[in-house]
Every structure is written in structure tokens, then in C-alpha cells.
Design a protein around this motif. Sequence first.
Motif, PDB file in Angstrom:
ATOM      1  N   ASN A  50       0.775  -1.138  -0.377  1.00 52.83           N
ATOM      2  CA  ASN A  50       0.032   0.303  -0.234  1.00 52.83           C
ATOM      3  C   ASN A  50       0.574   1.344   0.042  1.00 52.83           C
ATOM      4  N   ARG A  51       2.475   1.220   0.049  1.00 49.47           N
ATOM      5  CA  ARG A  51       2.727   2.057  -0.039  1.00 49.47           C
ATOM      6  C   ARG A  51       3.111   2.939  -1.233  1.00 49.47           C
ATOM      7  N   ARG A  52       2.930   2.794  -2.078  1.00 45.03           N
ATOM      8  CA  ARG A  52       2.762   3.859  -3.047  1.00 45.03           C
ATOM      9  C   ARG A  52       1.369   4.076  -3.049  1.00 45.03           C
ATOM     10  N   THR A  53       0.189   3.983  -2.391  1.00 45.60           N
ATOM     11  CA  THR A  53      -0.695   4.743  -3.187  1.00 45.60           C
ATOM     12  C   THR A  53      -1.427   5.380  -1.600  1.00 45.60           C
ATOM     13  N   VAL A  56      -5.405   1.637   1.504  1.00 52.43           N
ATOM     14  CA  VAL A  56      -5.500   0.491   1.234  1.00 52.43           C
ATOM     15  C   VAL A  56      -6.948  -0.163   0.128  1.00 52.43           C
ATOM     16  N   LEU A  57      -5.840  -0.917  -0.053  1.00 51.50           N
ATOM     17  CA  LEU A  57      -7.054  -0.258  -1.758  1.00 51.50           C
ATOM     18  C   LEU A  57      -7.817  -2.411  -1.554  1.00 51.50           C
ATOM     19  N   TYR A  58      -8.584  -2.392  -1.909  1.00 51.39           N
ATOM     20  CA  TYR A  58      -9.960  -3.501  -2.357  1.00 51.39           C
ATOM     21  C   TYR A  58     -10.460  -3.453  -3.579  1.00 51.39           C
ATOM     22  N   ALA A  59     -10.177  -4.473  -4.469  1.00 53.43           N
ATOM     23  CA  ALA A  59     -10.390  -4.042  -5.446  1.00 53.43           C
ATOM     24  C   ALA A  59     -10.232  -2.941  -6.429  1.00 53.43           C
ATOM     25  N   GLY A  60      -9.221  -2.553  -5.976  1.00 56.61           N
ATOM     26  CA  GLY A  60      -9.098  -1.420  -6.667  1.00 56.61           C
ATOM     27  C   GLY A  60      -9.057  -0.086  -6.260  1.00 56.61           C
ATOM     28  N   VAL A  61     -10.037  -0.273  -4.824  1.00 58.52           N
ATOM     29  CA  VAL A  61     -10.853   0.721  -4.620  1.00 58.52           C
ATOM     30  C   VAL A  61     -10.407   0.808  -3.025  1.00 58.52           C
ATOM     31  N   ASP A  62     -10.052   2.667  -2.252  1.00 58.65           N
ATOM     32  CA  ASP A  62      -9.957   2.880  -1.216  1.00 58.65           C
ATOM     33  C   ASP A  62     -10.992   1.994  -0.294  1.00 58.65           C
ATOM     34  N   GLY A  68     -15.061   1.512  -1.653  1.00 60.13           N
ATOM     35  CA  GLY A  68     -14.835   0.311  -1.461  1.00 60.13           C
ATOM     36  C   GLY A  68     -15.699  -0.707  -0.521  1.00 60.13           C
ATOM     37  N   ILE A  69     -16.154  -0.261   0.769  1.00 65.59           N
ATOM     38  CA  ILE A  69     -17.600  -0.829   1.459  1.00 65.59           C
ATOM     39  C   ILE A  69     -18.215  -1.622   0.544  1.00 65.59           C
ATOM     40  N   GLU A  70     -18.728  -0.605  -0.281  1.00 62.71           N
ATOM     41  CA  GLU A  70     -19.662  -1.450  -1.532  1.00 62.71           C
ATOM     42  C   GLU A  70     -19.305  -2.739  -1.708  1.00 62.71           C
ATOM     43  N   ARG A  71     -17.698  -2.607  -2.050  1.00 61.23           N
ATOM     44  CA  ARG A  71     -17.468  -3.744  -3.217  1.00 61.23           C
ATOM     45  C   ARG A  71     -16.528  -5.070  -2.323  1.00 61.23           C
ATOM     46  N   PHE A  72     -16.305  -4.419  -1.577  1.00 59.06           N
ATOM     47  CA  PHE A  72     -16.819  -5.449   0.078  1.00 59.06           C
ATOM     48  C   PHE A  72     -17.763  -6.729  -0.069  1.00 59.06           C
TER      49      PHE A  72
END
Length: 109
Positions: A50-53, A56-62, A68-72
Motif C-alpha cells: 500500500n505504500r505507493r498509494t 488500503v485498496l480492495y479491488a482497486g478502491v480505497d 470500497g465497502i460496497e465492493r467488499f
Amino acid sequence: MLDELYLMKKADLVHAIKPIPRDVRDHLNKLNALRNALAHSFFPENRRENRRTKKVLYAGVDIFTYEGIERFEDDWHPAFTNLARRVYVGWKDSWSGWAGSEALDSAVP
């Protein structure tokens, strides 16, 4: 004995008994990676992946955003339902989203 196994080893054991669909295994891997990042880091955004961005990405979204919660949610629910049907004969899926999420969905632009 199962308490001593990690999640993915448990999934391997279940898969050996009766194969788990590839998409469910992929979801379990993503969910486990997120769980590890949040459980084992006081600042998960500082982990190597996660250092670059600095997020904490999940499926490309914070993961700490509504999207991000919806993708989760979109990932964990089908995986859970698939596994629940294997364990509980006659499993009826009554999930309709988080309580009050309908109001949030209409409020998000």
C-alpha cells in the motif's frame, strides 16, 4: 484442530472434500489479504503493498470509502452464500444489504 488452521488452509481442506468454485476461492483470497492487512498493522496504509498509494485498496478502491465497502460487500456475500449452502441444507438467502444502506445508496451522487 480447525482452530489451529489459517483461513486459506481451511479453504484448501474444504476444497479437497468438495471443490469450491474458482470465483469463490478468489474472493476468499482477497478477503483474507484485506483481513491480514487490517489485523496485523496499526497503519495498514504503510504496508509494502500500500505504500505507493498510501491507501488500503480492495479491488482497486480505497476500502475506507463507501465504494470500497460496497465492493467488499459485493464479494463477501456471494462467497458466504456459496459456502453456507454447502453446510446448511435448504439455506435461504435473505440478505438485502446493510440496514439503512438503501437510504445511503440514494444519497450518494
